[in-house]
Design a protein around this motif. Structure first.
Motif, PDB file in Angstrom:
ATOM      1  N   ALA A  24      43.085  33.614  38.509  1.00  0.00           N
ATOM      2  CA  ALA A  24      41.473  33.270  37.863  1.00  0.00           C
ATOM      3  C   ALA A  24      40.733  34.357  37.481  1.00  0.00           C
ATOM      4  O   ALA A  24      40.753  35.841  37.428  1.00  0.00           O
ATOM      5  N   ALA A  25      39.729  33.864  36.669  1.00  0.00           N
ATOM      6  CA  ALA A  25      38.820  35.122  36.287  1.00  0.00           C
ATOM      7  C   ALA A  25      37.714  35.424  36.977  1.00  0.00           C
ATOM      8  O   ALA A  25      37.020  34.822  37.189  1.00  0.00           O
ATOM      9  N   ILE A  26      37.372  36.533  36.705  1.00  0.00           N
ATOM     10  CA  ILE A  26      36.134  37.152  37.658  1.00  0.00           C
ATOM     11  C   ILE A  26      35.572  37.633  36.233  1.00  0.00           C
ATOM     12  O   ILE A  26      35.734  38.835  36.205  1.00  0.00           O
ATOM     13  N   VAL A  27      35.345  37.415  36.124  1.00  0.00           N
ATOM     14  CA  VAL A  27      33.688  37.748  34.912  1.00  0.00           C
ATOM     15  C   VAL A  27      32.391  38.599  35.496  1.00  0.00           C
ATOM     16  O   VAL A  27      31.499  38.154  36.368  1.00  0.00           O
ATOM     17  N   PHE A  28      31.724  39.878  34.731  1.00  0.00           N
ATOM     18  CA  PHE A  28      30.719  40.734  35.382  1.00  0.00           C
ATOM     19  C   PHE A  28      29.515  39.845  34.797  1.00  0.00           C
ATOM     20  O   PHE A  28      30.145  40.375  33.011  1.00  0.00           O
ATOM     21  N   LEU A  29      28.985  39.387  34.652  1.00  0.00           N
ATOM     22  CA  LEU A  29      27.658  39.361  33.790  1.00  0.00           C
ATOM     23  C   LEU A  29      27.120  40.286  33.751  1.00  0.00           C
ATOM     24  O   LEU A  29      25.409  40.495  34.800  1.00  0.00           O
ATOM     25  N   PRO A  47      30.441  49.779  40.002  1.00  0.00           N
ATOM     26  CA  PRO A  47      31.728  50.369  40.099  1.00  0.00           C
ATOM     27  C   PRO A  47      32.339  49.343  40.935  1.00  0.00           C
ATOM     28  O   PRO A  47      33.277  49.015  40.644  1.00  0.00           O
ATOM     29  N   VAL A  48      31.635  48.529  41.804  1.00  0.00           N
ATOM     30  CA  VAL A  48      32.870  47.452  42.391  1.00  0.00           C
ATOM     31  C   VAL A  48      32.632  46.507  41.083  1.00  0.00           C
ATOM     32  O   VAL A  48      33.597  45.745  41.034  1.00  0.00           O
ATOM     33  N   TYR A  49      31.714  46.042  40.484  1.00  0.00           N
ATOM     34  CA  TYR A  49      31.645  44.569  39.854  1.00  0.00           C
ATOM     35  C   TYR A  49      32.255  45.192  38.653  1.00  0.00           C
ATOM     36  O   TYR A  49      33.591  44.359  38.627  1.00  0.00           O
ATOM     37  N   GLU A  50      33.039  46.423  38.094  1.00  0.00           N
ATOM     38  CA  GLU A  50      33.488  46.453  36.818  1.00  0.00           C
ATOM     39  C   GLU A  50      35.010  47.024  37.680  1.00  0.00           C
ATOM     40  O   GLU A  50      35.988  46.642  36.635  1.00  0.00           O
ATOM     41  N   ARG A  51      35.295  47.458  38.882  1.00  0.00           N
ATOM     42  CA  ARG A  51      36.333  47.177  39.417  1.00  0.00           C
ATOM     43  C   ARG A  51      37.130  45.729  39.719  1.00  0.00           C
ATOM     44  O   ARG A  51      38.371  45.569  39.332  1.00  0.00           O
ATOM     45  N   LEU A  52      36.355  45.073  39.740  1.00  0.00           N
ATOM     46  CA  LEU A  52      36.889  43.350  40.671  1.00  0.00           C
ATOM     47  C   LEU A  52      36.382  42.392  39.326  1.00  0.00           C
ATOM     48  O   LEU A  52      37.675  41.637  38.748  1.00  0.00           O
ATOM     49  N   ALA A  53      36.798  42.857  38.490  1.00  0.00           N
ATOM     50  CA  ALA A  53      36.144  42.115  36.638  1.00  0.00           C
ATOM     51  C   ALA A  53      37.039  41.419  35.775  1.00  0.00           C
ATOM     52  O   ALA A  53      37.680  43.213  35.620  1.00  0.00           O
TER      53      ALA A  53
END
Length: 151
Positions: A79-84, A121-127
């Motif tokens: 799955a793509a996890i996209v941080f906008l 940091p969480v957004y960046e780690r998961l994206a």
């Protein structure tokens, strides 16, 4: 994104609001943030398990470790996890930084900066992909995501 791909779209904030029978602001006011996060965690888990299209999560959905684990598993399965990503300057006119956003009460700009500092940091780690949206229209954002998915 959903329109450009023909996929169904689902928003977990809408799921939470519909399930609770009240707005997110009302959930925060009547029941508190922890109760909202419980509902949100369940909504994300259900959506990840049952929805095959484009899924929008609220900005704080990634705060719960169980949700982080779900997103990591989804990314591992392709799955793509996209941080906008968005700057405060671009976010202000988009979201209004107003009273309908319970976590931005008081000094909304400072609150937004504090939230982003904690969450980034969480957004960046998961994206699996990050898109800086400041100068892009939604259609342009979708195109960038699609290009990244094809790369």
């Amino acid at each position: 994104m959903a329109a450009s791909t023909g996929l169904d779209w689902r928003d977990t904030d809408e799921d939470v609001s519909a399930g609770a029978g009240k707005s997110i602001a009302d959930i925060f006011l009547a029941d508190g943030e922890d109760a909202f996060r419980d509902l949100e965690e369940a909504a994300v888990a259900d959506a990840v398990a049952t929805h095959a299209g484009v899924l929008s999560l609220g900005g704080g959905a990634i705060l719960r470790p169980a949700t982080q684990a779900l997103l990591e598993q989804a990314a591992g399965a392709g799955a793509a996890i996209v941080f906008l990503d968005v700057s405060l300057k671009a976010a202000s006119p988009r979201v209004g930084l107003n009273k309908s956003r319970p976590l931005l009460l008081g000094n909304p700009r400072q609150q937004w900066l504090t939230l982003m500092e904690a969450r980034r940091p969480v957004y960046e780690r998961l994206a699996t992909q990050t898109v800086v949206t400041d100068d892009l229209t939604p259609t342009q954002v979708a195109a960038v995501i699609e290009q990244g998915a094809q790369a």
